[in-house]
Design a protein around this motif. Structure first.
Motif, PDB file in Angstrom:
ATOM      1  N   THR A 235      55.408  45.224  40.200  1.00 17.52           N
ATOM      2  CA  THR A 235      54.065  45.240  39.448  1.00 17.52           C
ATOM      3  C   THR A 235      52.859  45.301  40.629  1.00 17.52           C
ATOM      4  OG1 THR A 235      54.596  42.843  39.481  1.00 17.52           O
ATOM      5  CG2 THR A 235      54.757  44.276  37.444  1.00 17.52           C
ATOM      6  N   GLY A 236      52.907  44.598  41.746  1.00 13.58           N
ATOM      7  CA  GLY A 236      52.068  44.707  42.820  1.00 13.58           C
ATOM      8  C   GLY A 236      51.675  46.034  43.259  1.00 13.58           C
TER       9      GLY A 236
ATOM     10  N   LEU B 190      49.856  47.620  40.644  1.00 12.23           N
ATOM     11  CA  LEU B 190      48.107  47.303  40.279  1.00 12.23           C
ATOM     12  C   LEU B 190      47.691  47.900  41.509  1.00 12.23           C
ATOM     13  CD1 LEU B 190      48.824  43.499  39.469  1.00 12.23           C
ATOM     14  CD2 LEU B 190      47.840  45.467  38.069  1.00 12.23           C
ATOM     15  N   ARG B 191      48.198  47.956  42.735  1.00 10.31           N
ATOM     16  CA  ARG B 191      47.418  48.703  43.849  1.00 10.31           C
ATOM     17  C   ARG B 191      47.095  50.323  43.675  1.00 10.31           C
ATOM     18  NH1 ARG B 191      49.893  44.503  46.301  1.00 10.31           N
ATOM     19  NH2 ARG B 191      52.131  45.745  46.474  1.00 10.31           N
TER      20      ARG B 191
ATOM     21  N   MET C   1      43.287  40.004  42.628  1.00 13.06           N
ATOM     22  CA  MET C   1      44.309  40.053  43.804  1.00 13.06           C
ATOM     23  C   MET C   1      43.948  39.483  45.089  1.00 13.06           C
ATOM     24  SD  MET C   1      45.776  43.713  42.352  1.00 13.06           S
ATOM     25  CE  MET C   1      46.902  44.188  43.667  1.00 13.06           C
TER      26      MET C   1
ATOM     27  N   GLY D 227      44.673  35.151  42.543  1.00 13.61           N
ATOM     28  CA  GLY D 227      44.971  34.814  41.173  1.00 13.61           C
ATOM     29  C   GLY D 227      46.212  35.870  40.552  1.00 13.61           C
ATOM     30  N   LEU D 228      46.385  35.459  38.983  1.00 13.54           N
ATOM     31  CA  LEU D 228      47.253  36.646  38.533  1.00 13.54           C
ATOM     32  C   LEU D 228      46.341  37.252  37.456  1.00 13.54           C
ATOM     33  CD1 LEU D 228      50.465  34.274  37.954  1.00 13.54           C
ATOM     34  CD2 LEU D 228      49.922  36.002  39.821  1.00 13.54           C
ATOM     35  N   VAL D 229      47.066  38.836  37.306  1.00 11.17           N
ATOM     36  CA  VAL D 229      46.589  39.382  36.122  1.00 11.17           C
ATOM     37  C   VAL D 229      47.090  38.904  34.836  1.00 11.17           C
ATOM     38  CG1 VAL D 229      46.652  41.524  35.486  1.00 11.17           C
ATOM     39  CG2 VAL D 229      46.175  41.389  38.000  1.00 11.17           C
TER      40      VAL D 229
ATOM     41  N   ILE E 210      50.016  42.780  32.268  1.00 14.92           N
ATOM     42  CA  ILE E 210      51.176  42.952  33.260  1.00 14.92           C
ATOM     43  C   ILE E 210      52.435  43.347  32.404  1.00 14.92           C
ATOM     44  CG2 ILE E 210      52.956  41.892  34.657  1.00 14.92           C
ATOM     45  CD1 ILE E 210      50.593  42.679  36.213  1.00 14.92           C
TER      46      ILE E 210
ATOM     47  N   GLY F 278      58.475  41.084  41.538  1.00 11.91           N
ATOM     48  CA  GLY F 278      57.226  40.349  41.550  1.00 11.91           C
ATOM     49  C   GLY F 278      56.641  40.278  39.946  1.00 11.91           C
TER      50      GLY F 278
ATOM     51  N   ARG G  58      56.083  36.342  36.848  1.00 12.86           N
ATOM     52  CA  ARG G  58      55.607  35.529  37.677  1.00 12.86           C
ATOM     53  C   ARG G  58      54.998  34.096  37.084  1.00 12.86           C
ATOM     54  NH1 ARG G  58      53.866  39.347  41.924  1.00 12.86           N
ATOM     55  NH2 ARG G  58      53.100  38.389  43.516  1.00 12.86           N
TER      56      ARG G  58
ATOM     57  N   GLN H  25      55.391  35.333  30.849  1.00 14.48           N
ATOM     58  CA  GLN H  25      55.797  36.345  31.213  1.00 14.48           C
ATOM     59  C   GLN H  25      57.393  36.549  31.265  1.00 14.48           C
ATOM     60  OE1 GLN H  25      54.272  38.078  35.059  1.00 14.48           O
ATOM     61  NE2 GLN H  25      52.310  37.367  34.754  1.00 14.48           N
TER      62      GLN H  25
ATOM     63  N   ARG I 112      47.154  44.841  53.822  1.00  8.53           N
ATOM     64  CA  ARG I 112      46.497  44.483  52.601  1.00  8.53           C
ATOM     65  C   ARG I 112      45.301  43.421  52.644  1.00  8.53           C
ATOM     66  NH1 ARG I 112      52.031  43.306  48.943  1.00  8.53           N
ATOM     67  NH2 ARG I 112      50.230  41.606  48.001  1.00  8.53           N
TER      68      ARG I 112
ATOM     69  N   ARG J 100      47.474  32.594  47.409  1.00  6.08           N
ATOM     70  CA  ARG J 100      48.390  33.032  46.552  1.00  6.08           C
ATOM     71  C   ARG J 100      49.788  32.102  46.730  1.00  6.08           C
ATOM     72  NH1 ARG J 100      49.126  38.300  49.893  1.00  6.08           N
ATOM     73  NH2 ARG J 100      50.935  38.610  48.523  1.00  6.08           N
TER      74      ARG J 100
HETATM   75  P1  AMP Z   1      52.759  41.462  45.017  1.00  8.10           P
HETATM   76  O1  AMP Z   1      52.535  42.865  45.732  1.00  8.10           O
HETATM   77  O2  AMP Z   1      53.696  41.153  44.203  1.00  8.10           O
HETATM   78  O3  AMP Z   1      52.562  40.229  46.115  1.00  8.10           O
HETATM   79  O4  AMP Z   1      51.251  41.435  44.176  1.00  8.10           O
HETATM   80  C1  AMP Z   1      50.103  41.416  44.492  1.00  8.10           C
HETATM   81  C2  AMP Z   1      49.147  40.789  43.549  1.00  8.10           C
HETATM   82  O5  AMP Z   1      49.125  41.514  42.478  1.00  8.10           O
HETATM   83  C3  AMP Z   1      49.480  39.219  43.106  1.00  8.10           C
HETATM   84  O6  AMP Z   1      48.808  38.376  44.174  1.00  8.10           O
HETATM   85  C4  AMP Z   1      48.759  39.366  41.680  1.00  8.10           C
HETATM   86  O7  AMP Z   1      47.341  39.020  41.836  1.00  8.10           O
HETATM   87  C5  AMP Z   1      48.857  40.672  41.174  1.00  8.10           C
HETATM   88  N1  AMP Z   1      50.313  40.605  40.623  1.00  8.10           N
HETATM   89  C6  AMP Z   1      51.562  41.096  40.783  1.00  8.10           C
HETATM   90  N2  AMP Z   1      52.482  41.160  40.094  1.00  8.10           N
HETATM   91  C7  AMP Z   1      52.017  40.199  38.969  1.00  8.10           C
HETATM   92  C8  AMP Z   1      52.285  39.810  37.870  1.00  8.10           C
HETATM   93  N3  AMP Z   1      53.767  39.940  37.390  1.00  8.10           N
HETATM   94  N4  AMP Z   1      51.555  38.953  37.115  1.00  8.10           N
HETATM   95  C9  AMP Z   1      50.399  38.715  37.466  1.00  8.10           C
HETATM   96  N5  AMP Z   1      49.766  39.337  38.519  1.00  8.10           N
HETATM   97  C10 AMP Z   1      50.361  40.130  39.189  1.00  8.10           C
END
Ligand code: AMP
Length: 216
Positions: free
Chosen positions: A35-36, A39-40, A57, A61-63, A68, A89, A92, A96, A164, A175
Protein backbone atom coordinates in the motif's frame (compact mmCIF):
# COMPACT_ATOMS: atom_id res chain seq x y z
CA UNK A 1 6.95 -24.49 -1.41
CA UNK A 2 4.72 -21.38 -1.22
CA UNK A 3 1.94 -22.70 -3.35
CA UNK A 4 -0.80 -20.09 -3.08
CA UNK A 5 0.26 -18.98 0.38
CA UNK A 6 -1.58 -15.87 1.55
CA UNK A 7 0.54 -13.69 3.81
CA UNK A 8 0.37 -10.42 5.68
CA UNK A 9 3.69 -8.76 6.54
CA UNK A 10 3.43 -6.75 9.71
CA UNK A 11 6.16 -4.66 11.30
CA UNK A 12 7.28 -1.19 12.26
CA UNK A 13 8.68 1.19 9.68
CA UNK A 14 12.10 -0.06 8.58
CA UNK A 15 11.51 -3.61 9.79
CA UNK A 16 12.16 -4.92 6.28
CA UNK A 17 8.70 -5.77 4.94
CA UNK A 18 9.61 -4.60 1.44
CA UNK A 19 12.93 -6.44 1.47
CA UNK A 20 11.33 -9.67 2.69
CA UNK A 21 8.60 -9.32 0.04
CA UNK A 22 11.27 -9.07 -2.66
CA UNK A 23 13.08 -12.14 -1.28
CA UNK A 24 9.88 -14.18 -1.07
CA UNK A 25 9.05 -13.23 -4.65
CA UNK A 26 12.37 -14.68 -5.72
CA UNK A 27 11.41 -18.04 -4.21
CA UNK A 28 7.88 -18.18 -5.69
CA UNK A 29 5.51 -16.01 -7.69
CA UNK A 30 3.23 -13.89 -5.50
CA UNK A 31 0.71 -11.15 -5.98
CA UNK A 32 2.50 -8.39 -4.04
CA UNK A 33 0.38 -5.56 -2.69
CA UNK A 34 2.36 -2.78 -1.03
CA UNK A 35 0.00 0.00 0.00
CA UNK A 36 2.99 2.32 0.59
CA UNK A 37 4.23 1.77 -2.99
CA UNK A 38 0.70 2.28 -4.31
CA UNK A 39 0.37 5.58 -2.45
CA UNK A 40 3.81 6.76 -3.60
CA UNK A 41 2.74 6.02 -7.19
CA UNK A 42 -0.36 8.19 -6.64
CA UNK A 43 1.81 11.02 -5.27
CA UNK A 44 4.18 10.73 -8.23
CA UNK A 45 1.28 10.80 -10.70
CA UNK A 46 -0.16 13.88 -8.98
CA UNK A 47 -3.65 12.35 -8.57
CA UNK A 48 -6.19 13.73 -6.11
CA UNK A 49 -5.48 10.80 -3.75
CA UNK A 50 -1.75 11.45 -4.10
CA UNK A 51 -2.20 15.11 -3.20
CA UNK A 52 -4.32 14.21 -0.16
CA UNK A 53 -1.91 11.50 0.98
CA UNK A 54 1.42 13.29 0.58
CA UNK A 55 1.33 15.41 3.73
CA UNK A 56 -0.19 12.56 5.77
CA UNK A 57 2.71 10.33 4.72
CA UNK A 58 5.38 12.95 5.39
CA UNK A 59 3.90 13.54 8.84
CA UNK A 60 3.95 9.87 9.71
CA UNK A 61 0.15 9.53 9.82
CA UNK A 62 -2.15 7.02 8.16
CA UNK A 63 -4.38 7.41 5.13
CA UNK A 64 -8.04 6.58 5.90
CA UNK A 65 -9.01 2.95 6.43
CA UNK A 66 -11.78 3.16 3.82
CA UNK A 67 -9.57 4.61 1.09
CA UNK A 68 -6.76 2.11 1.67
CA UNK A 69 -9.12 -0.86 1.89
CA UNK A 70 -10.88 0.19 -1.32
CA UNK A 71 -7.48 0.35 -3.03
CA UNK A 72 -6.55 -3.16 -1.85
CA UNK A 73 -10.03 -4.54 -2.64
CA UNK A 74 -9.79 -3.29 -6.23
CA UNK A 75 -6.61 -5.28 -6.81
CA UNK A 76 -7.81 -8.41 -5.03
CA UNK A 77 -11.18 -8.46 -6.75
CA UNK A 78 -9.48 -8.36 -10.16
CA UNK A 79 -6.90 -11.00 -9.28
CA UNK A 80 -7.33 -14.49 -10.71
CA UNK A 81 -5.91 -16.16 -7.57
CA UNK A 82 -3.27 -17.91 -9.63
CA UNK A 83 -0.64 -17.32 -6.94
CA UNK A 84 -0.43 -16.62 -3.26
CA UNK A 85 -0.39 -13.01 -2.06
CA UNK A 86 1.77 -10.80 0.10
CA UNK A 87 0.02 -7.90 1.79
CA UNK A 88 2.89 -5.58 2.65
CA UNK A 89 2.00 -2.69 4.96
CA UNK A 90 -1.71 -3.51 5.01
CA UNK A 91 -3.58 -3.84 7.32
CA UNK A 92 -2.16 -1.19 9.65
CA UNK A 93 -5.10 -0.61 11.99
CA UNK A 94 -7.53 -2.92 13.77
CA UNK A 95 -10.32 -1.50 11.65
CA UNK A 96 -8.40 -2.33 8.45
CA UNK A 97 -7.76 -5.86 9.74
CA UNK A 98 -11.48 -6.38 10.31
CA UNK A 99 -12.30 -4.96 6.88
CA UNK A 100 -9.70 -7.28 5.36
CA UNK A 101 -11.21 -10.30 7.11
CA UNK A 102 -14.60 -9.46 5.58
CA UNK A 103 -13.11 -8.92 2.14
CA UNK A 104 -11.14 -12.18 2.20
CA UNK A 105 -14.18 -14.08 3.40
CA UNK A 106 -16.14 -12.78 0.40
CA UNK A 107 -13.29 -13.67 -1.94
CA UNK A 108 -12.79 -17.08 -0.31
CA UNK A 109 -9.12 -16.35 0.13
CA UNK A 110 -8.16 -16.97 3.78
CA UNK A 111 -4.86 -15.86 5.26
CA UNK A 112 -2.29 -18.59 5.96
CA UNK A 113 0.03 -16.56 8.17
CA UNK A 114 0.88 -13.10 9.44
CA UNK A 115 4.60 -12.51 9.67
CA UNK A 116 5.52 -9.97 12.32
CA UNK A 117 9.02 -8.57 11.79
CA UNK A 118 10.09 -7.42 15.20
CA UNK A 119 12.91 -4.97 16.06
CA UNK A 120 13.74 -2.42 18.75
CA UNK A 121 12.84 1.25 18.15
CA UNK A 122 16.53 2.28 18.09
CA UNK A 123 17.31 -0.36 15.50
CA UNK A 124 14.36 0.65 13.31
CA UNK A 125 15.25 4.37 13.42
CA UNK A 126 18.86 3.63 12.48
CA UNK A 127 17.79 1.44 9.60
CA UNK A 128 15.10 3.83 8.36
CA UNK A 129 17.31 6.89 8.25
CA UNK A 130 19.98 5.04 6.23
CA UNK A 131 17.50 3.47 3.80
CA UNK A 132 17.57 4.52 0.15
CA UNK A 133 15.54 3.16 -2.74
CA UNK A 134 15.07 3.16 -6.48
CA UNK A 135 12.54 5.66 -7.83
CA UNK A 136 11.76 3.40 -10.78
CA UNK A 137 11.57 -0.21 -9.52
CA UNK A 138 11.32 0.44 -5.73
CA UNK A 139 14.31 -1.79 -4.91
CA UNK A 140 15.47 -1.07 -1.39
CA UNK A 141 19.13 -0.43 -0.41
CA UNK A 142 20.95 0.73 2.68
CA UNK A 143 23.50 3.54 2.39
CA UNK A 144 26.02 1.70 4.56
CA UNK A 145 25.19 -2.00 4.72
CA UNK A 146 24.25 -2.71 1.10
CA UNK A 147 24.50 0.33 -1.19
CA UNK A 148 24.07 0.08 -4.98
CA UNK A 149 27.31 -0.70 -6.82
CA UNK A 150 27.29 2.69 -8.56
CA UNK A 151 26.38 5.59 -6.27
CA UNK A 152 22.92 6.94 -7.03
CA UNK A 153 22.03 4.31 -9.66
CA UNK A 154 19.93 1.15 -9.22
CA UNK A 155 21.80 -2.11 -9.92
CA UNK A 156 18.66 -3.67 -11.43
CA UNK A 157 17.12 -1.00 -13.67
CA UNK A 158 19.54 2.00 -13.70
CA UNK A 159 16.78 4.04 -12.01
CA UNK A 160 17.57 7.00 -9.77
CA UNK A 161 18.30 6.22 -6.11
CA UNK A 162 16.66 8.54 -3.60
CA UNK A 163 15.78 8.83 0.08
CA UNK A 164 12.06 8.84 0.88
CA UNK A 165 10.82 12.14 2.35
CA UNK A 166 9.31 10.21 5.25
CA UNK A 167 12.64 8.53 6.10
CA UNK A 168 13.99 11.72 7.71
CA UNK A 169 14.59 11.18 11.43
CA UNK A 170 11.66 13.42 12.43
CA UNK A 171 9.21 11.59 10.14
CA UNK A 172 10.61 8.19 11.08
CA UNK A 173 10.01 8.88 14.78
CA UNK A 174 6.42 9.91 14.10
CA UNK A 175 5.84 6.78 12.01
CA UNK A 176 7.15 4.66 14.83
CA UNK A 177 4.72 6.32 17.26
CA UNK A 178 1.89 5.65 14.80
CA UNK A 179 3.00 2.03 14.57
CA UNK A 180 2.89 1.57 18.35
CA UNK A 181 -0.46 3.30 18.71
CA UNK A 182 -2.34 1.95 15.68
CA UNK A 183 -0.65 -1.17 14.31
CA UNK A 184 0.69 -2.95 17.38
CA UNK A 185 -2.82 -4.07 18.47
CA UNK A 186 -2.87 -6.26 15.34
CA UNK A 187 -0.29 -8.55 16.93
CA UNK A 188 -2.78 -9.64 19.57
CA UNK A 189 -5.57 -9.80 16.99
CA UNK A 190 -3.69 -12.20 14.71
CA UNK A 191 -2.20 -14.17 17.61
CA UNK A 192 -5.75 -14.91 18.76
CA UNK A 193 -6.50 -16.22 15.26
CA UNK A 194 -3.47 -18.52 15.49
CA UNK A 195 -1.85 -16.84 12.47
CA UNK A 196 1.06 -14.93 13.97
CA UNK A 197 4.69 -15.81 13.24
CA UNK A 198 7.24 -13.55 14.94
CA UNK A 199 10.66 -13.07 13.35
CA UNK A 200 13.47 -10.87 14.59
CA UNK A 201 14.38 -8.40 11.84
CA UNK A 202 17.88 -7.40 12.94
CA UNK A 203 19.78 -10.12 11.05
CA UNK A 204 18.91 -9.31 7.47
CA UNK A 205 20.43 -12.51 6.08
CA UNK A 206 18.55 -14.73 8.54
CA UNK A 207 15.07 -13.29 7.98
CA UNK A 208 14.18 -15.24 4.83
CA UNK A 209 15.51 -18.57 6.12
CA UNK A 210 13.71 -18.06 9.42
CA UNK A 211 10.47 -17.15 7.63
CA UNK A 212 10.61 -20.23 5.41
CA UNK A 213 11.41 -22.47 8.40
CA UNK A 214 8.50 -21.13 10.42
CA UNK A 215 6.05 -21.19 7.50
CA UNK A 216 6.90 -24.80 6.85
P1 AMP B 1 5.22 2.18 3.84
O1 AMP B 1 5.89 2.27 2.51
O2 AMP B 1 4.48 0.89 4.03
O3 AMP B 1 6.14 2.51 4.98
O4 AMP B 1 4.08 3.31 3.84
C1 AMP B 1 4.39 4.69 3.71
C2 AMP B 1 3.26 5.53 4.23
O5 AMP B 1 2.07 5.31 3.45
C3 AMP B 1 2.83 5.23 5.66
O6 AMP B 1 3.65 5.88 6.62
C4 AMP B 1 1.38 5.76 5.66
O7 AMP B 1 1.35 7.18 5.74
C5 AMP B 1 0.90 5.36 4.28
N1 AMP B 1 0.31 3.99 4.32
C6 AMP B 1 0.83 2.85 3.78
N2 AMP B 1 0.06 1.79 4.03
C7 AMP B 1 -1.00 2.26 4.74
C8 AMP B 1 -2.15 1.65 5.33
N3 AMP B 1 -2.36 0.33 5.26
N4 AMP B 1 -3.02 2.46 5.99
C9 AMP B 1 -2.83 3.78 6.07
N5 AMP B 1 -1.76 4.42 5.57
C10 AMP B 1 -0.85 3.68 4.90
Amino acid sequence: MFKKTNLVLLGGPGAGKGTLSAMLKESAPFLHISTGDMLRAEVKAGTELGKQSQSIMENGGLVSDEIITAMVAKVLQKDEKKYGMILDGYPRTLNQAKMLDELLLKLNRPLDAVIYLHGSDDFLIKRLTSRIMCRKCNRIYNQYAFPPQKTGVCDDCNGEIYQRDDDSEASARKRLLTFHAQTQPLIKFYKAQGLLIQISCDEREAVLAETIKKLN
